[in-house]
Structure formats: C-alpha cells, structure tokens
Write a protein that holds these residues in place. Sequence first.
Motif, PDB file in Angstrom:
ATOM      1  N   CYS A  92     -28.216  48.200  34.952  1.00 46.05           N
ATOM      2  CA  CYS A  92     -29.061  48.642  36.056  1.00 46.05           C
ATOM      3  C   CYS A  92     -28.312  48.488  37.377  1.00 46.05           C
ATOM      4  CB  CYS A  92     -30.349  47.812  36.115  1.00 46.05           C
ATOM      5  SG  CYS A  92     -31.380  47.983  34.646  1.00 46.05           S
ATOM      6  N   GLU A  97     -34.314  46.848  39.576  1.00 47.28           N
ATOM      7  CA  GLU A  97     -34.410  47.835  38.497  1.00 47.28           C
ATOM      8  C   GLU A  97     -34.502  47.129  37.147  1.00 47.28           C
ATOM      9  OE1 GLU A  97     -32.267  51.835  36.670  1.00 47.28           O
ATOM     10  OE2 GLU A  97     -31.091  50.540  37.999  1.00 47.28           O
ATOM     11  N   GLU A 100     -37.994  46.029  36.647  1.00 47.54           N
ATOM     12  CA  GLU A 100     -38.845  47.193  36.353  1.00 47.54           C
ATOM     13  C   GLU A 100     -38.705  47.594  34.886  1.00 47.54           C
ATOM     14  OE1 GLU A 100     -39.001  51.376  35.413  1.00 47.54           O
ATOM     15  OE2 GLU A 100     -37.169  50.749  36.443  1.00 47.54           O
TER      16      GLU A 100
END
Length: 121
Positions: A92, A97, A100
């Motif tokens: 990522c 991120e 997430e």
Amino acid sequence: MKYLLLICSETDPAELAENAPDVQVRDGQSVDVGAGRWVEEMDGRGVRLFGSRVRPPAEATTVRVRDGAVLTTDGPYAETKEWMAGFDVIECANLDEAIEVAAKHPAARTSMIEVRQFWTE
C-alpha cells in the motif's frame, strides 16, 4: 510499502461458527466464507501480494535454541486465548491505505487484524 496483516481470533473456531452465520469450520479452523470476495477485490486492486490461512494452534511447533541446543515444544509459545488464523501480505502507499484494506477484510468483523509494516533497510 509492504504490510503484514496478521489475522488473529480470540474465539474457539466452533464457537465462532455458531455466532457468525458467514463462518464455516474446516479442519478445526474457522474460515470466513466472505474472504473470497475480499481476496478478489484486493487482487484486482493489485494490493494483495499473497496470503493464507494456517493450521490450528494445536498443530504448531515452537522452536528455541538455548546453549546451542534446539528445543521444540508442541503448540504455541504462549498460553493465550488469541491464536493466529492466517495472514496476508499487502503493498500500500501508506498506513492509512493498509488500515482501509484491513478494515474491509471479513475477519475484522469477528476477530482482529494486526497491521505491521515490513522493516525496510
């Protein structure tokens, strides 16, 4: 940046399957049947590099070397309620991120996912 998603559960696999309708137990280990959709999405995004579930804690072997001798113990090192159910390696742009991506994993609903960045030299 590469991150390890360490998928850990505090619940016995059979109990987890009773309380979560989308979880099935195979070989004494819980498997979230919704993970296939997560894998497809993350593979499609190019984020997930690889991952797998792992065998139950009862099948673990702990290895230590003390004074030149290799010592092995059946089962996990620590007696805890938590057990490692599986892992994924993702790539990522940043920690946000990675969080997430971890939050979208179906295991986050019934267990916990520890996110750790790989050490870079």
